[in-house]
Scaffold this active site. Sequence first.
Site, PDB file in Angstrom:
ATOM      1  N   SER A  64       0.793  -1.236   0.000  1.00  0.00           N
ATOM      2  CA  SER A  64       0.000   0.000   0.000  1.00  0.00           C
ATOM      3  C   SER A  64       0.821   1.280   0.000  1.00  0.00           C
ATOM      4  O   SER A  64       0.242   2.358  -0.170  1.00  0.00           O
ATOM      5  CB  SER A  64      -0.949   0.013   1.188  1.00  0.00           C
ATOM      6  OG  SER A  64      -2.025  -0.842   0.913  1.00  0.00           O
ATOM      7  N   LYS A  67       0.244   3.377  -2.954  1.00  0.00           N
ATOM      8  CA  LYS A  67      -0.938   4.240  -3.106  1.00  0.00           C
ATOM      9  C   LYS A  67      -0.560   5.724  -3.135  1.00  0.00           C
ATOM     10  O   LYS A  67      -1.292   6.550  -3.692  1.00  0.00           O
ATOM     11  CB  LYS A  67      -1.936   3.967  -1.975  1.00  0.00           C
ATOM     12  CG  LYS A  67      -2.550   2.563  -2.050  1.00  0.00           C
ATOM     13  CD  LYS A  67      -3.357   2.231  -0.800  1.00  0.00           C
ATOM     14  CE  LYS A  67      -3.945   0.818  -0.864  1.00  0.00           C
ATOM     15  NZ  LYS A  67      -4.550   0.391   0.414  1.00  0.00           N
ATOM     16  N   VAL A 261       1.341  -3.553   3.835  1.00  0.00           N
ATOM     17  CA  VAL A 261       1.378  -4.828   4.555  1.00  0.00           C
ATOM     18  C   VAL A 261       2.644  -5.641   4.273  1.00  0.00           C
ATOM     19  O   VAL A 261       2.859  -6.675   4.893  1.00  0.00           O
ATOM     20  CB  VAL A 261       0.130  -5.710   4.303  1.00  0.00           C
ATOM     21  CG1 VAL A 261      -1.108  -5.104   4.934  1.00  0.00           C
ATOM     22  CG2 VAL A 261      -0.067  -6.008   2.841  1.00  0.00           C
TER      23      VAL A 261
HETATM   24  N1  GLU Z   1      -2.259  -5.312  -1.779  1.00  0.00           N
HETATM   25  C1  GLU Z   1      -2.783  -5.217  -0.442  1.00  0.00           C
HETATM   26  C2  GLU Z   1      -4.286  -5.372  -0.483  1.00  0.00           C
HETATM   27  O1  GLU Z   1      -4.887  -4.764  -1.314  1.00  0.00           O
HETATM   28  C3  GLU Z   1      -2.376  -3.905   0.127  1.00  0.00           C
HETATM   29  C4  GLU Z   1      -2.809  -3.708   1.542  1.00  0.00           C
HETATM   30  C5  GLU Z   1      -1.789  -2.931   2.349  1.00  0.00           C
HETATM   31  O2  GLU Z   1      -0.619  -2.884   2.024  1.00  0.00           O
HETATM   32  O3  GLU Z   1      -2.180  -2.374   3.381  1.00  0.00           O
HETATM   33  O4  GLU Z   1      -4.860  -6.103   0.251  1.00  0.00           O
END
Ligand code: GLU
Length: 315
Positions: A64, A67, A261
């Site tokens: 994430s 993002k 994560v």
């Molecule tokens: N690719 C993960 C998901 O969409 C990212 C979540 C994260 O890093 O918090 O579940």
Amino acid sequence: MHDLTAIVADITEEMLAAPDRGRPADYIPPLARVDVGKFGMAIVTLDGRVFTGGSADELFSLQSVSKVFALTLALGRVGDQLWNRVGREPSGSAFNSIVQLESERGIPRNPFINAGAIVVADVNLGRGAPRESLAEFTRFVRHLADDDTIAVDQEILKSESETGYRNLALANYMKSFGNLNRPPEDVLALYFGQCAIAMNCVQLAMAGRYLMAAGRIPDSGHRIVSAARARRINALMLTCGHYDASGDFAFRVGLPGKSGVGGGILAVAPGVASIAVWSAGLNAQGNSQLGTLALERLAVRTGWSVFDGMNVPGI
Ligand code: GLU
């Protein structure tokens, strides 16, 4: 000026010895195998000095943290129109929560929860094909970090694509409200791909430089976003960058930050430094346990919190 070499060495030593390391994410199977014994850290200062500790060169899954870069790209494409489709408020919910979407009619609270990032991916997909859009995204991150070796980890991408039922549910649900233009599978192909980029702490701290430098890459002077937009992205990172632990992160660290994560966190000390930390063990809210602690230690040792008055003489 602080002795950043000593500060980074002290923090790294403490983190490597810390008994409570959290647990790696297990819903994306390859992430569950990452060694929680490792810790890495990199600081890039406004004047271009780099300080590293621990496994600062080891690749981890961006997840994430991507993002932030995706939001930057999307704002470049559609500007403030983005805010018709995504909010700017903390969610107070888990990263993959679906509950608010019903009462808020498919408009996600902010671009850093999964639902919001999926809308951002729809914007970045535009009319293109997922493969091309992912290549464009990867080129953008390479440019920010000034490193052409950055790439998507195909094993993570495949694994998340096979297990991402909840993200598929979020995408379908928003599509039902008319808040996705493209087919959910295509949007998720880009979203999963951006999350599966592998980076190390040095690359990530380098990629975040424009956020400490009012929207420009400091050494080249190349403008990525306007100063006003960099300030707003930092504000969103501060208020929404750690899901339902964003308030606690602001309380403990006091810097704009975005977690993933994979155990990475990008933090920004505006006008001072771009910082990346990584340790795969997560706390209950899905943020790196030791990464958060390391940033807390750094803020205490340097006074770099945005609430501390970084430019007050003598601090
Ligand atoms: N690719 C993960 C998901 O969409 C990212 C979540 C994260 O890093 O918090 O579940």
